[in-house]
Write a protein that holds these residues in place. Structure first.
Motif, PDB file in Angstrom:
ATOM      1  N   ARG B  19       0.810  -1.224   0.000  1.00 50.38           N
ATOM      2  CA  ARG B  19       0.000   0.000   0.000  1.00 50.38           C
ATOM      3  C   ARG B  19       0.844   1.274   0.000  1.00 50.38           C
ATOM      4  O   ARG B  19       0.329   2.361  -0.266  1.00 50.38           O
ATOM      5  N   GLN B  20       2.109   1.160   0.342  1.00 48.11           N
ATOM      6  CA  GLN B  20       2.970   2.354   0.361  1.00 48.11           C
ATOM      7  C   GLN B  20       3.400   2.775  -1.042  1.00 48.11           C
ATOM      8  O   GLN B  20       3.882   3.880  -1.241  1.00 48.11           O
ATOM      9  N   LEU B  21       3.257   1.853  -2.008  1.00 50.19           N
ATOM     10  CA  LEU B  21       3.718   2.159  -3.364  1.00 50.19           C
ATOM     11  C   LEU B  21       2.629   2.872  -4.147  1.00 50.19           C
ATOM     12  O   LEU B  21       1.433   2.688  -3.898  1.00 50.19           O
ATOM     13  N   GLN B  22       3.044   3.715  -5.094  1.00 49.10           N
ATOM     14  CA  GLN B  22       2.087   4.459  -5.909  1.00 49.10           C
ATOM     15  C   GLN B  22       2.248   4.108  -7.382  1.00 49.10           C
ATOM     16  O   GLN B  22       3.364   3.853  -7.842  1.00 49.10           O
ATOM     17  N   ASP B  23       1.131   4.131  -8.092  1.00 49.73           N
ATOM     18  CA  ASP B  23       1.168   3.790  -9.519  1.00 49.73           C
ATOM     19  C   ASP B  23       2.106   4.744 -10.250  1.00 49.73           C
ATOM     20  O   ASP B  23       2.135   5.948  -9.959  1.00 49.73           O
ATOM     21  N   GLY B  24       2.864   4.199 -11.182  1.00 47.92           N
ATOM     22  CA  GLY B  24       3.769   5.020 -11.975  1.00 47.92           C
ATOM     23  C   GLY B  24       5.166   5.139 -11.390  1.00 47.92           C
ATOM     24  O   GLY B  24       6.079   5.609 -12.067  1.00 47.92           O
ATOM     25  N   GLN B  25       5.339   4.701 -10.168  1.00 49.94           N
ATOM     26  CA  GLN B  25       6.668   4.795  -9.560  1.00 49.94           C
ATOM     27  C   GLN B  25       7.632   3.768 -10.153  1.00 49.94           C
ATOM     28  O   GLN B  25       7.219   2.755 -10.721  1.00 49.94           O
ATOM     29  N   VAL B  26       8.927   4.047  -9.967  1.00 51.73           N
ATOM     30  CA  VAL B  26       9.974   3.070 -10.252  1.00 51.73           C
ATOM     31  C   VAL B  26      10.493   2.590  -8.901  1.00 51.73           C
ATOM     32  O   VAL B  26      10.975   3.397  -8.097  1.00 51.73           O
ATOM     33  N   VAL B  27      10.358   1.298  -8.638  1.00 54.37           N
ATOM     34  CA  VAL B  27      10.737   0.750  -7.333  1.00 54.37           C
ATOM     35  C   VAL B  27      11.839  -0.294  -7.497  1.00 54.37           C
ATOM     36  O   VAL B  27      11.781  -1.133  -8.394  1.00 54.37           O
ATOM     37  N   TYR B  97      16.990   7.573 -11.288  1.00 58.20           N
ATOM     38  CA  TYR B  97      15.800   7.066 -11.980  1.00 58.20           C
ATOM     39  C   TYR B  97      14.805   6.371 -11.052  1.00 58.20           C
ATOM     40  O   TYR B  97      13.685   6.085 -11.454  1.00 58.20           O
ATOM     41  N   VAL B  98      15.232   6.065  -9.833  1.00 51.92           N
ATOM     42  CA  VAL B  98      14.429   5.207  -8.958  1.00 51.92           C
ATOM     43  C   VAL B  98      13.722   6.047  -7.893  1.00 51.92           C
ATOM     44  O   VAL B  98      14.361   6.816  -7.184  1.00 51.92           O
ATOM     45  N   ASP B  99      12.390   5.895  -7.800  1.00 47.35           N
ATOM     46  CA  ASP B  99      11.625   6.661  -6.812  1.00 47.35           C
ATOM     47  C   ASP B  99      11.769   6.099  -5.410  1.00 47.35           C
ATOM     48  O   ASP B  99      11.840   6.837  -4.445  1.00 47.35           O
ATOM     49  N   VAL B 100      11.768   4.786  -5.330  1.00 40.68           N
ATOM     50  CA  VAL B 100      11.742   4.185  -4.005  1.00 40.68           C
ATOM     51  C   VAL B 100      12.467   2.843  -4.000  1.00 40.68           C
ATOM     52  O   VAL B 100      12.383   2.073  -4.958  1.00 40.68           O
ATOM     53  N   GLY B 101      13.227   2.640  -2.928  1.00 42.09           N
ATOM     54  CA  GLY B 101      13.881   1.346  -2.697  1.00 42.09           C
ATOM     55  C   GLY B 101      13.079   0.601  -1.653  1.00 42.09           C
ATOM     56  O   GLY B 101      12.455   1.209  -0.783  1.00 42.09           O
ATOM     57  N   PHE B 102      13.106  -0.698  -1.723  1.00 43.75           N
ATOM     58  CA  PHE B 102      12.203  -1.476  -0.894  1.00 43.75           C
ATOM     59  C   PHE B 102      12.942  -2.739  -0.487  1.00 43.75           C
ATOM     60  O   PHE B 102      13.295  -3.554  -1.332  1.00 43.75           O
ATOM     61  N   MET B 103      13.208  -2.880   0.812  1.00 43.39           N
ATOM     62  CA  MET B 103      13.948  -4.063   1.241  1.00 43.39           C
ATOM     63  C   MET B 103      13.532  -4.531   2.630  1.00 43.39           C
ATOM     64  O   MET B 103      12.796  -3.841   3.334  1.00 43.39           O
ATOM     65  N   GLY B 104      14.004  -5.702   2.993  1.00 42.74           N
ATOM     66  CA  GLY B 104      13.785  -6.240   4.329  1.00 42.74           C
ATOM     67  C   GLY B 104      14.874  -5.742   5.258  1.00 42.74           C
ATOM     68  O   GLY B 104      15.809  -5.061   4.835  1.00 42.74           O
ATOM     69  N   GLY B 105      14.735  -6.046   6.546  1.00 43.22           N
ATOM     70  CA  GLY B 105      15.754  -5.595   7.492  1.00 43.22           C
ATOM     71  C   GLY B 105      15.923  -6.601   8.607  1.00 43.22           C
ATOM     72  O   GLY B 105      14.961  -7.256   9.016  1.00 43.22           O
TER      73      GLY B 105
END
Lengths: 321, 256
Positions: B19-27, B97-105
């Motif tokens: 749900r945190q991601l938005q359409d059109g983003q580069v993740v 080019y990247v809007d958001v990075g997404f990883m575990g921790g």
């Protein structure tokens, strides 16, 4: 072992000048190819994690009891375990070291790094890439904006922080890495070493350009005519390559794009065995799968026909609609 | 059926992360819950989400039931737009080019720094962890979402070792370290959704997960937590979210 971190440019050029870069056949056996790797060398490994690992060549080096190797690879998985557990390497340069994300921590890596005096030298993934790329470009370093602000940079005196002479910004310079030899597994190449890689190429092109010699293992040797029909598919040019070995299933039990996926039952059994006892479990694994078989084909037979065929079916399915 | 029995901890983690991601983003997504959550977002609200993997994949479209065992396996490339070398896909982060990075921790602290390298003194570690992989590059160069298990030993005041920088020591210290872009944006756990204070850069609770109270979050955290003045309760996973998630991961590879 090298006496300097970054190989002097004149020495790099001298080594290059001495290489036979002519268009010539260079097909050898696995045993002969392993002879290009001598004790104490810096060895770059192609592929990444469980993909296009040059496992057959590592298998042969372990059988020949090489020692004191310094291994570099963007991400290591069970190959890292095997080079530490067999004793052929005492140093691994990488960004991530475990058997695979599905299995948590590697007890083998932990045993050898926490108690055994072996070194895991950690860089960011991009930094490993920039080190190979600098090596391939013939420059002593490349600047990056990663690793700054982290404690990794404090562990790496080999990297130098500077103020950019153009903008004044902080940048990190990572030193070129020119392995003595690179081991790269590909789907196909010709007898001269023109290599075509399907799917993910990882850091293999930079690695091949950076290394002072390159050994290719290949699923299949094709004719030079066949290479010339699709030169856009050639990712490593022949003059980088010093030896070519044809080894079907040369990455097993890891995957080779479009041909086979990882042999997961074997991987799971391996992980259970070595993590239960990183010394004895590893020794038994090496005895059974590395030292006892008479040939690579016999090693594959031990992994088992069912497993190999299942991995093949899944591997080929990447091309299905 | 009670709310808590409708889904597992890792399922709500994946759904709230998506749900945190938005359409059109580069993740740029890591393996595990991030890959699954990015794919869930792509198959629900965000058809124009572009997913990158560190193996070199641009515009991934992972097949249901065929989740890759790492972001360097062939399955990551199925129906992707492009494959690049690993260094080149990471350089897309550096170029912006990247809007958001997404990883575990594995371990996080009050300023959003992540540790995946050492437990204990790095010179003589109690545990040598696997290391950064692409984590340091991603967190250094873009805005981050982290999805992780909520345990006291994982939420500590100060990490033993900063593998992937958040806001370093808070305030302007990230920028001062040479990282002018990006930073921690959201942390998602099975208990709550966290953001970071604009000035101090300290973590704070933005929303509680359904059925979770403040005390439970605090009790599972190794330092004093701030709660946002607009603290709210997240709406529970919808049937559509749960069904899509289970369709993507029928073998529960990443949602056990």
């Amino acid at each position: 072992m090298p006496d300097t971190l970054v190989e002097p440019y004149t020495r790099l050029r001298e080594k290059m000048a001495q290489r036979n870069r002519s268009l010539r056949e260079k097909v050898v056996s696995l045993e002969e190819a392993a002879g290009f790797v001598q004790d104490g060398m810096k060895v770059g490994i192609g592929g990444s994690t469980m993909s296009r690992t040059p496992m057959a060549l590592l298998w042969e080096l372990i059988r020949q009891h090489r020692k004191d190797l310094s291994i570099s690879r963007c991400i290591v998985s069970t190959d890292g375990d095997l080079v530490f557990g067999s004793g052929i390497a005492n140093h691994v340069v990488t960004s991530w070291f475990a058997q695979g994300i599905l299995w948590g921590l590697s007890k083998v890596m932990r045993h050898h790094v926490e108690n055994g005096g072996k070194r895991y030298e950690e860089w960011s993934h991009m930094a490993v890439g920039m080190r190979f790329r600098a090596g391939g470009m013939g420059v002593p370093f490349l600047p990056t904006r990663a690793m700054l602000g982290s404690d990794i940079v404090g562990q790496r005196p080999e990297a130098k922080q500077i103020d950019c002479p153009f903008t004044g910004e902080k940048l990190l310079l990572v030193p070129a890495l020119n392995p003595d030899v690179a081991l790269i597994h590909v789907q196909r190449c010709d007898p001269y070493g023109n290599a075509q890689i399907d799917g993910l190429q990882f850091m293999d092109i930079d690695l091949a350009l950076a290394a002072n010699s390159v050994i290719l293992t290949t699923e299949r040797i094709v004719s030079n005519d066949q290479i010339r029909r699709a030169p856009d598919q050639t990712k490593i040019p022949f003059f980088c390559v010093d030896a070519v070995v044809e080894v079907p299933y040369g990455s097993a039990p890891h995957e080779c794009y479009g041909l086979y996926e990882p042999m997961m039952r074997h991987m799971e059994a391996y992980v259970a065995q070595v993590n239960a006892d990183p010394v004895k479990g590893m020794q038994e694994y090496l005895d059974r799968y590395f030292y006892s078989p008479k040939s690579w084909n016999e090693y594959l037979s031990l992994i088992g026909m069912d497993e190999v065929l299942e991995a093949t079916q899944k591997g080929r399915s990447i091309y299905n609609d | 059926m009670t709310e808590a029995q409708r889904y597992t901890a890792s399922e709500i983690l994946a759904i709230l992360s998506a749900r945190q991601l938005q359409d059109g983003q580069v993740v740029f997504a890591g393996i595990g819950v991030p890959l699954l959550a990015a794919t869930l977002a792509q198959r629900t609200r965000c058809p124009a989400l572009t997913i990158l993997f560190e193996g070199g994949v641009v515009g991934a479209f992972v097949e249901p039931g065929k989740l890759p065992p790492s972001t360097n396996d062939q399955r990551c490339t199925k129906r992707a737009n492009m494959v690049l070398g690993s260094a080149d896909v990471l350089l897309l982060l550096q170029r912006g080019y990247v809007d958001v990075g997404f990883m575990g921790g594995a371990q996080i602290d009050q300023f959003g720094n992540l540790n995946s390298s050492f437990i204990g003194d790095p010179a003589k570690p109690k545990t040598r962890l696997p290391g950064t992989g692409g984590g340091n590059d991603i967190s250094s160069l873009t805005n981050m979402i982290v999805a992780m298990k909520h345990e006291k030993r994982r939420f500590v005041e100060q990490v033993d070792f900063i593998t992937s920088p958040g806001f370093v020591r808070g305030g302007t210290s990230r920028r001062d370290s040479g990282l002018p872009s990006g930073g921690m944006w959201r942390v998602i756990t099975e208990l709550a959704v966290f953001g970071f204070d604009d000035r101090t850069r300290r973590i704070k609770v933005l929303a509680l997960n359904p059925g979770v109270n403040r005390e439970e979050v605090q009790d599972n955290t190794g330092f004093r937590l701030d709660f946002d003045e607009k603290l709210h309760v997240t709406s529970p996973p919808t049937d559509h979210e749960l069904e899509t998630l289970r369709m993507l991961d029928p073998d529960r590879l990443f949602t056990a």
